[in-house]
Design a protein around this motif. Structure first.
Motif, PDB file in Angstrom:
ATOM      1  N   PHE A   1       0.840  -1.196   0.000  1.00 29.71           N
ATOM      2  CA  PHE A   1       0.000   0.000   0.000  1.00 29.71           C
ATOM      3  C   PHE A   1       0.875   1.245   0.000  1.00 29.71           C
TER       4      PHE A   1
ATOM      5  N   PHE B   1       0.607   3.981  -2.707  1.00 29.77           N
ATOM      6  CA  PHE B   1       0.136   5.300  -2.294  1.00 29.77           C
ATOM      7  C   PHE B   1       1.168   6.370  -2.644  1.00 29.77           C
TER       8      PHE B   1
ATOM      9  N   SER C   1      -5.857   9.752  -9.712  1.00 35.68           N
ATOM     10  CA  SER C   1      -7.052   9.074  -9.219  1.00 35.68           C
ATOM     11  C   SER C   1      -6.928   7.546  -9.346  1.00 35.68           C
TER      12      SER C   1
ATOM     13  N   SER D   1      -4.484   6.163  -6.845  1.00 39.56           N
ATOM     14  CA  SER D   1      -5.107   6.167  -5.533  1.00 39.56           C
ATOM     15  C   SER D   1      -6.057   4.977  -5.374  1.00 39.56           C
ATOM     16  N   ASP D   2      -6.836   4.692  -6.412  1.00 33.60           N
ATOM     17  CA  ASP D   2      -7.737   3.531  -6.379  1.00 33.60           C
ATOM     18  C   ASP D   2      -6.952   2.228  -6.226  1.00 33.60           C
ATOM     19  N   THR D   3      -5.810   2.144  -6.896  1.00 32.07           N
ATOM     20  CA  THR D   3      -4.973   0.945  -6.792  1.00 32.07           C
ATOM     21  C   THR D   3      -4.479   0.773  -5.363  1.00 32.07           C
ATOM     22  N   ALA D   4      -4.009   1.849  -4.755  1.00 36.16           N
ATOM     23  CA  ALA D   4      -3.509   1.780  -3.383  1.00 36.16           C
ATOM     24  C   ALA D   4      -4.619   1.392  -2.413  1.00 36.16           C
ATOM     25  N   GLU D   5      -5.792   1.971  -2.602  1.00 38.19           N
ATOM     26  CA  GLU D   5      -6.912   1.642  -1.714  1.00 38.19           C
ATOM     27  C   GLU D   5      -7.268   0.164  -1.812  1.00 38.19           C
ATOM     28  N   ALA D   6      -7.265  -0.376  -3.020  1.00 41.42           N
ATOM     29  CA  ALA D   6      -7.589  -1.799  -3.200  1.00 41.42           C
ATOM     30  C   ALA D   6      -6.557  -2.687  -2.512  1.00 41.42           C
TER      31      ALA D   6
ATOM     32  N   LEU E   1      -5.260  -2.233   0.265  1.00 42.57           N
ATOM     33  CA  LEU E   1      -5.640  -2.346   1.684  1.00 42.57           C
ATOM     34  C   LEU E   1      -6.704  -3.415   1.897  1.00 42.57           C
ATOM     35  N   TYR E   2      -7.601  -3.561   0.934  1.00 40.25           N
ATOM     36  CA  TYR E   2      -8.701  -4.514   1.074  1.00 40.25           C
ATOM     37  C   TYR E   2      -8.299  -5.935   0.713  1.00 40.25           C
TER      38      TYR E   2
END
Length: 189
Positions: free
Chosen positions: A51, A55, A105, A108-113, A115-116
């Protein structure tokens, strides 16, 4: 030089300043689009994508985007942005601003994913999330390449404009008329 042509030239110093500001941003966009990889050499995603690293891609791209927007806004506020060369340059700068924002954007979506990914339990959900990450990261890199291309196009336009300056040398400054030689005056003795 004809006043009409001179009116349509962006001052050389302004062109050089903009070129100097654009070059490092364009180089960073191009370098980052090539360097930042999500997949390994065999084309697989790492088991635990970082992440923090992903990020960082988003953060650095956001900074590049901010710089692109600032340059575009500053140039748009310049009265020379309405000339032929100015409008063409502004179009490329606006495109670079837009695509850089899309890149940030998607990173950012890649980094957020990322985490999940460790908390998803169903294999189909994990597969979907991995695919989304790959697509988002690839899209972000493609937008960075487009940003770099738009900036290169703006640079080509500006360099072409510098050629116009070479074709039409700056007018020499009017020198004040030479004073009359001593001893000659309008009155006779």
């Amino acid at each position: 030089m004809k006043p009409d042509i001179q009116h349509h030239l962006i001052p050389r110093e302004d062109v050089l300043r903009l070129i100097g500001a654009l070059n490092p941003i364009e180089a960073k966009c191009s370098e980052s689009a090539q360097k930042w990889q999500l997949l390994d050499e065999s084309g697989h995603m790492p088991a635990a994508p970082s992440f923090t690293e992903l990020f960082q891609h988003a953060t650095e791209t956001q900074n590049l985007s901010r710089d692109a927007f600032r340059l575009t806004g500053d140039f748009a506020a310049n009265p020379h942005s309405t000339t032929r060369a100015g409008r063409a340059t502004l179009v490329h700068l606006a495109m670079a601003s837009t695509t850089s924002a899309h890149a940030a954007s998607h990173f950012s979506d890649t980094a957020e994913a990322a985490l999940y990914l460790p908390v998803v339990s169903r294999p189909t959900d994990q597969h979907y999330l991995e695919n989304r990450m790959v697509l988002d990261h690839a899209s972000a890199r493609a937008y960075l390449r487009r940003t770099s291309e738009a900036m290169r196009d703006a640079l080509k336009e500006l360099n072409g404009h510098l050629d116009s300056h070479r074709s039409f040398p700056a007018p020499s400054r009017q020198q004040s008329p030479a004073p009359p030689p001593p001893g000659l005056s309008g009155r006779h003795r």
